[in-house]
Scaffold this active site. Structure first.
Site, short mmCIF file in Angstrom:
data_model
loop_
_atom_site.label_atom_id
_atom_site.label_comp_id
_atom_site.label_asym_id
_atom_site.label_seq_id
_atom_site.Cartn_x
_atom_site.Cartn_y
_atom_site.Cartn_z
N GLY A 151 0.83 -1.20 0.00
CA GLY A 151 0.00 0.00 0.00
C GLY A 151 0.86 1.23 0.00
O GLY A 151 1.95 1.25 -0.59
N CYS B 238 7.74 5.32 15.01
CA CYS B 238 8.80 4.33 15.27
C CYS B 238 9.53 3.86 14.03
O CYS B 238 10.71 4.14 13.87
CB CYS B 238 8.20 3.14 16.01
C1 UDX Z 1 5.77 -0.55 15.45
C2 UDX Z 1 6.11 -1.98 15.83
O1 UDX Z 1 5.15 -2.86 15.27
C3 UDX Z 1 6.13 -2.13 17.33
O2 UDX Z 1 6.51 -3.44 17.70
C4 UDX Z 1 7.13 -1.13 17.91
O3 UDX Z 1 7.13 -1.19 19.32
C5 UDX Z 1 6.79 0.29 17.46
O4 UDX Z 1 6.70 0.35 16.04
P1 UDX Z 1 3.52 0.90 15.35
O5 UDX Z 1 4.36 2.07 14.98
O6 UDX Z 1 2.42 1.07 16.35
O7 UDX Z 1 4.44 -0.28 15.93
O8 UDX Z 1 2.86 0.40 14.00
P2 UDX Z 1 2.76 -0.94 13.16
O9 UDX Z 1 1.50 -1.64 13.45
O10 UDX Z 1 4.01 -1.72 13.22
O11 UDX Z 1 2.63 -0.31 11.70
C6 UDX Z 1 3.65 0.54 11.19
C7 UDX Z 1 3.29 1.06 9.84
O12 UDX Z 1 3.39 0.03 8.87
C8 UDX Z 1 1.88 1.64 9.70
O13 UDX Z 1 1.97 2.85 8.96
C9 UDX Z 1 1.15 0.57 8.92
O14 UDX Z 1 0.10 1.11 8.16
C10 UDX Z 1 2.26 0.03 8.04
N1 UDX Z 1 2.03 -1.35 7.57
C11 UDX Z 1 1.93 -2.38 8.47
C12 UDX Z 1 1.95 -1.61 6.20
O15 UDX Z 1 2.05 -0.72 5.36
N2 UDX Z 1 1.77 -2.90 5.79
C13 UDX Z 1 1.67 -3.94 6.66
O16 UDX Z 1 1.51 -5.08 6.20
C14 UDX Z 1 1.74 -3.67 8.05
#
Ligand code: UDX
Length: 433
Positions: free
Chosen positions: A253, A260
């Site tokens: 996407g 983070c």
């Molecule tokens: C992340 C880590 O998952 C977590 O373990 C750490 O402590 C902090 O950073 P977070 O920032 O809350 O957590 O978000 P996360 O759910 O990991 O998603 C990060 C980004 O990746 C989002 O923008 C999400 O939309 C994107 N993403 C996630 C994708 O584009 N594709 C995916 O398949 C999964």
């Protein structure tokens, strides 16, 4: 146990509330008076499912208090450092000013036998440096590094029932103290890895680097799919059935954002370069570039969908947060796309269930609309960039009647192309024919 949590942002506020929920006596400290005022009144200063409930019950029980005065941390046996480590302006390195300030501010208040526990994500080597400083100025106290893996949107659950506990310690006593704090999770069978400081620090950045790489891998496949007519979502399903690969974090996407992943992979690269090992993680620069290209791809698709220019065209942007179930717009791909479209002259109307206030503070030049229906009304183009369940569940036939031109760009590949096309829409996904 008596615990202090220094820094009450997304990480610290949840950690403080969760520790109190587990029965500990907790004081949360932050320099931000407004934030502390809200928390003390039982109101989380940000959106996080489940947090209002535990914050209210813990403050009502008297087990959780908040203060702006570091001296109030003095009675605690364990002090968690949960301050932010943002990207330094003008560089990729982590800015450790908040960690250093919290640590130095805490030193005069450390009781005999106190344990300082780092939770913030830091460049490897930080814990050793802080432990050396502690040995000089407060030898009666000790240090542990206990990285946090919580995801926004699931932060309460991830804190109370973590996947694993990682302790970076210098002695068994520190591990025993942490065991006491996390007794409930350990009794429930949570795996626990006891290691040294550098390993504990690296576990966190390695985990985030791996997750970011996984997302950029599938987004790279989306680019190839776009050049060949393949469908990246089916490709992800197919490779995801291999248990060694797994389907999670393979959603192509508009890419990753948030407070983070983006800054952690950049800080990791910067630290590796300092260590003379820049080559070892050079691929993270590519991971970052692939990720940022996906935002541009959505903007390019929008221009293409509107016949070569978005100037003075009304574009409804669905979502501003970096992911659903959060109000966080830090490094949000969704907000970035909205801002870029506005820069190209589009009349952007952005909507989001929780993120509008934060988005408005950062980008007051955009038009924001709380109601999804109003945001969609008369749109020449709909761009879905955060997959809130409300947007996933939109009825294409109903929305068709609201917009002036039924074209949708699905920046998260969460809409069903068949039903949207059947309702008369021109549908464009990312890496999908
Ligand atoms: C992340 C880590 O998952 C977590 O373990 C750490 O402590 C902090 O950073 P977070 O920032 O809350 O957590 O978000 P996360 O759910 O990991 O998603 C990060 C980004 O990746 C989002 O923008 C999400 O939309 C994107 N993403 C996630 C994708 O584009 N594709 C995916 O398949 C999964």
């Amino acid at each position: 146990m008596k615990i202090s949590v220094i820094g009450c942002g997304y990480l610290g506020a949840v950690h403080a509330s969760a520790m109190a929920e587990l029965g500990h006596e907790v004081i949360g400290i932050d320099v931000d008076e407004r934030k502390i005022g809200e928390l003390a009144a039982g109101r989380p200063p940000f959106f996080e499912p489940g947090l209002p409930e535990i914050l209210t019950s813990a403050t009502a029980s008297g087990r959780l208090r908040f203060s702006t005065d570091m001296a109030d941390a003095a009675g605690a046996e364990v002090h968690f450092l949960a301050v932010g480590t943002p990207q330094t302006a003008g560089s990729h390195a982590a800015d450790l000013r908040f960690v250093d300030a919290a640590f130095e501010g805490l030193i005069p208040h450390l009781a005999d036998g106190a344990l300082v526990v780092g939770k913030s994500t830091v460049p490897v080597g930080t814990a050793t440096r802080l432990a050396e400083r502690l040995a000089e100025v407060a030898p009666h106290a000790s240090l542990a590094w206990n990285p946090e893996f919580l995801r926004e949107g699931f932060a309460v659950k991830d804190t109370i029932e973590p996947d694993r506990l990682v302790y970076g310690v210098a002695d068994d006593a520190a591990a025993a103290t942490l065991d006491e704090i996390y007794r409930a999770a350990l009794d429930a069978g949570t795996p626990r890895i006891v290691t040294d400081y550098p390993t504990a620090e690296l576990v966190k950045v390695a985990a985030n680097a791996f997750l970011a790489t996984k997302i950029s891998f599938i987004n790279a496949m989306a680019e190839i799919a776009e050049a060949t007519g393949a469908d990246v979502t089916q490709l992800a399903d197919a490779i995801g059935h291999d248990a060694r690969i797994g389907r999670r974090f393979l959603n192509a996407g508009v890419g990753f954002g948030g407070g983070c992943l983006p800054k952690d992979i950049r800080a990791f690269s910067a630290r590796a370069e300092e260590l003379g090992r820049g080559d070892s993680v050079a691929f993270l620069k590519e991971v970052d570039s692939i990720n940022l290209r996906r935002r541009q791809r959505v903007v390019d698709l929008a221009v293409e969908a509107l016949g070569g220019s978005v100037n003075e065209r009304r574009v409804a942007v669905l979502g501003v947060t970096f992911k659903p179930d959060s109000d966080d717009v830090r490094d949000s791909p969704a907000l970035d796309v909205a801002v870029q479209l506005k820069g190209l002259g589009a009349e952007v109307v952005a909507t989001d269930p929780e993120g509008l206030e934060n988005a408005r503070l950062r980008h007051p030049q955009l038009a924001y609309e709380a109601s999804t229906t109003e945001a969609l009304r008369d749109a020449d183009l709909v761009v879905l960039v955060t997959e809130w369940s409300e947007y996933r569940g939109l009825d294409p036939a109903e929305v068709r009647d609201l917009v002036s031109n039924p074209t949708v760009i699905d920046g998260r590949n969460v809409l069903d192309p068949v039903s949207w096309r059947a309702a008369g829409w021109t549908y464009r996904g990312l890496g999908r024919p």
